[in-house]
Write an enzyme that holds these catalytic residues in place. Structure first.
Site: not given
Ligand code: ADP
Length: 501
Positions: A200, A116, A235, A292
């Protein structure tokens, strides 16, 4: 083209890849652990090889065993599916060493985009907005804490190697920072063997919108448009749809451009997904790249008419993408629900066991990507995804009506499934108006749930009938909204959200 492909996966995605191979006249080879001996992917593949005991560390995650099977079976390519080793650069490297073509990006592109923090730096470098936060893993707790104070709480601690919401902690106040950091690090270590976390700003009530891209080895990179995945539980995605109800052609173009810039900068080849969060002002922020095929790829397939798995195979075989980005416009609407062996009445606890009977839905606009059959025992060792039920139609309303109808047809006995959750979501007024965000489902599940009354069902049916009438009298081939419609919708959403507890 390839002669024989090793599928380094199991469940519905292995079945999906077997089907693509068969249509292309390519032999499929699968591996199976002890508890998967009778799995559907084993029954459908041309050849199947045992790979060890149930724990994935001793079977599906063993690179050496996979390479041994590939050599023994005489495979010339490997498809990783999603999960397991799909985003581990060691897999494409092992494939190269074994003279196997990896159906996915290079190890270098995975490294440039897969973590990330690396993805954030790369996105920033090509002027794509990222969620404010740190660009490197946190090494100094006090510095990170000072940054959190400057940005203002709430903030989110996230695993650099994250996936599936693991290693993520919401921090609402300074006093919680240190313990949340420790929890996130140790969860990340357990899940990914990498304890690094970064910070973040936590965006309030965003929507999750992602762009599907395809890139060939000859320099053509195209965006296939978006999927919206804002219905999430803790999430994790639960329902996905395309197009996004808030999308406009202008925003799609801008987000597609951003995704393509990122893919190019990372030297990406094959199918990938660039994920974004979109706030209430339509501002989008890069989240991460999934290097992927995604679980939710079928909704893109239904609205574009493309077969992403066959295209992945063709790209890996060196073919040129046969179309330009400009030629792709989504048609109609598609929606997917993830059917799990889990108990919604018991905090979504997994419900493995023997499937005593199962009736599959079918009929107009219905697709079932399934990895199970009646009489099979769902093992307790893996993600309990049973199937993905996908509906499509001329409009979002018709798609939802089909999905509801298909959910009524789908019956499974012997194990618990989460179908009741979808019946509830698909009847929620907020969902029907798409006045949702990534925390919407978690909030909805906290509200007391009244049994559906027949009057509101009748009202829904009338609303859907009216919408269908409109669609059949509308010559536009897509359910895309105009800028003006979307603005109106978003305003409506804001009013609705303000009333929420
Ligand atoms: P993972 O790879 O663990 O799935 P992601 O970065 O793709 O994590 O985020 C998954 C979900 O978490 C997002 O779709 C959102 O719902 C929440 N999320 C991630 N980062 C943030 C953020 N900075 N603020 C609010 N929600 C977030």
């Amino acid at each position: 083209m390839f002669r024989k492909i090793l599928i380094a996966n199991r469940g519905e995605i292995a079945v999906r890849i077997i089907r693509a191979c068969r249509e292309l006249g390519i032999k499929s080879v699968v591996v199976f652990s002890d508890v998967d001996r009778n799995s559907l992917h084993v029954r459908l593949a041309d050849e199947a090889y045992p790979i060890g005991p149930a724990p994935s560390r001793e079977s599906y995650l063993c690179l050496d065993k996979l390479m041994t099977v590939a050599k023994r079976a005489g495979c010339d390519a490997l498809h990783p599916g999603y999960g397991f080793l799909a985003e581990n650069p060691a897999l494409p490297r092992a494939c190269t060493d074994t003279s196997l073509t990896f159906i996915g990006p290079s190890a270098e592109a995975m490294e440039a985009l897969g973590s990330k923090t690396a993805g954030r730096s790369l996105a920033r470098g090509v002027d794509v907005p990222i969620v404010p936060g740190t660009n490197d893993p946190i090494e100094n707790l006090e510095e990170a804490r000072a940054l959190a104070q400057r940005m203002g709480y709430p903030v989110l601690l996230k695993a650099v190697a994250g996936g599936g919401g693991k290693g993520m902690r919401l921090v609402s106040a300074d006093a919680e920072f240190e313990s949340a950091f420790r929890d996130a690090s140790s969860e990340a270590m357990n899940a990914f063997g990498n304890a690094s976390v970064f910070l973040e700003k936590y965006l309030e009530k965003p929507r999750h919108i992602e762009i599907q891209i395809l890139a060939d080895a000859h320099g053509r990179v195209v965006s296939l448009g978006e999927r919206e995945c804002s219905v999430q539980r803790r999430h994790q995605k639960v329902i996905e749809e395309a197009p996004s109800p808030i999308m406009t052609p202008e925003l799609r173009k801008r987000m597609g451009d951003a995704a393509v810039r990122i893919a190019r900068a990372g030297g990406y080849v094959n199918a990938g997904t660039v994920e974004f969060l979109v706030d209430t002002h339509y501002d989008y922020y890069f989240l991460e790249v999934n290097t992927r095929l995604q679980v939710e790829h079928p909704v893109t397939e239904q609205v574009t008419g493309l077969d992403l798995v066959k295209l992945q195979i063709a790209i890996a075989a060196g073919h040129r993408l046969p179309f330009a980005w400009e030629s792709i416009t989504p048609r109609g609407h598609a929606m997917e629900v993830r059917l799990y062996a889990e108990d919604p009445e018991n905090n979504f606890f997994p419900s493995p066991g023997k499937i005593l009977s199962r009736r599959a839905p079918s009929g107009p606009g219905i697709r079932l990507d399934e990895g199970v059959y009646s009489g099979w025992t769902v093992p307790m060792d893996y993600d309990p995804l049973l199937a993905k039920l996908i509906a499509w139609g001329n409009s979002r309303e018709e798609t939802i009506a089909r999905l509801r109808r298909a959910l009524e047809e789908y019956t499974v006995t012997g194990i618990k499934t989460n179908t009741a959750l979808f019946r509830r979501i698909l009847a929620e007024p907020d969902f029907l108006r798409s006045e949702i965000h990534t925390k919407w489902l978690d909030e909805m599940l906290k509200r007391p749930h009244a049994a559906p009354d027949t009057d509101s069902h009748a009202a829904d049916a009338a609303a859907i009938a009216a919408a269908l009438w409109q669609v059949t009298h509308d010559s536009a081939p897509t359910s895309e909204r105009t800028e003006q419609d979307s603005r109106w919708k978003l305003d409506g959403r804001n009013r609705q959200l303000d009333r929420m507890p």
